[in-house]
Design a protein around this motif. Sequence first.
Motif, PDB file in Angstrom:
ATOM      1  N   ARG A  78      -5.774 -20.434   8.270  1.00 54.28           N
ATOM      2  CA  ARG A  78      -6.293 -19.445   7.326  1.00 54.28           C
ATOM      3  C   ARG A  78      -5.515 -18.167   7.553  1.00 54.28           C
ATOM      4  N   GLU A  79      -5.197 -17.513   6.490  1.00 55.38           N
ATOM      5  CA  GLU A  79      -4.452 -16.252   6.575  1.00 55.38           C
ATOM      6  C   GLU A  79      -5.418 -15.107   6.817  1.00 55.38           C
ATOM      7  N   THR A  80      -5.084 -14.236   7.769  1.00 54.18           N
ATOM      8  CA  THR A  80      -5.889 -13.059   8.062  1.00 54.18           C
ATOM      9  C   THR A  80      -4.973 -11.835   8.049  1.00 54.18           C
ATOM     10  N   ASP A  81      -5.573 -10.670   8.130  1.00 55.69           N
ATOM     11  CA  ASP A  81      -4.772  -9.443   8.196  1.00 55.69           C
ATOM     12  C   ASP A  81      -3.890  -9.440   9.438  1.00 55.69           C
ATOM     13  N   GLY A  82      -4.325 -10.129  10.489  1.00 55.24           N
ATOM     14  CA  GLY A  82      -3.560 -10.209  11.732  1.00 55.24           C
ATOM     15  C   GLY A  82      -2.578 -11.366  11.777  1.00 55.24           C
TER      16      GLY A  82
END
Length: 91
Positions: A78-82
């Motif tokens: 999953r893509e996150t801001d981090g």
Amino acid sequence: MFNLTEAAGARLADKLAKKSAGDDDVLRFTHQEKSRRWTLRLDKPLASDTALSHEGRIVLVLDEKSSHLLRNKMLDIRETDGGPRLRLRCG
């Protein structure tokens, strides 16, 4: 059966490379009963393990108990801001 997406396999391969893992090193996925969390650690594969590969290299192993707990699950990204993070989801 537990599955590994292409993106998750690439992420695990990247983790192994960053750890300067040897050719026979893998990541082991284990369940911590107290915290109910899954953790990854560098390890060596055992003959009894379920092994998952990415581009011909074993990147992840599960012992029999973990394999049973993860049946019908999938490890994905999953893509996150981090940045990208591994996540379990129903397969």
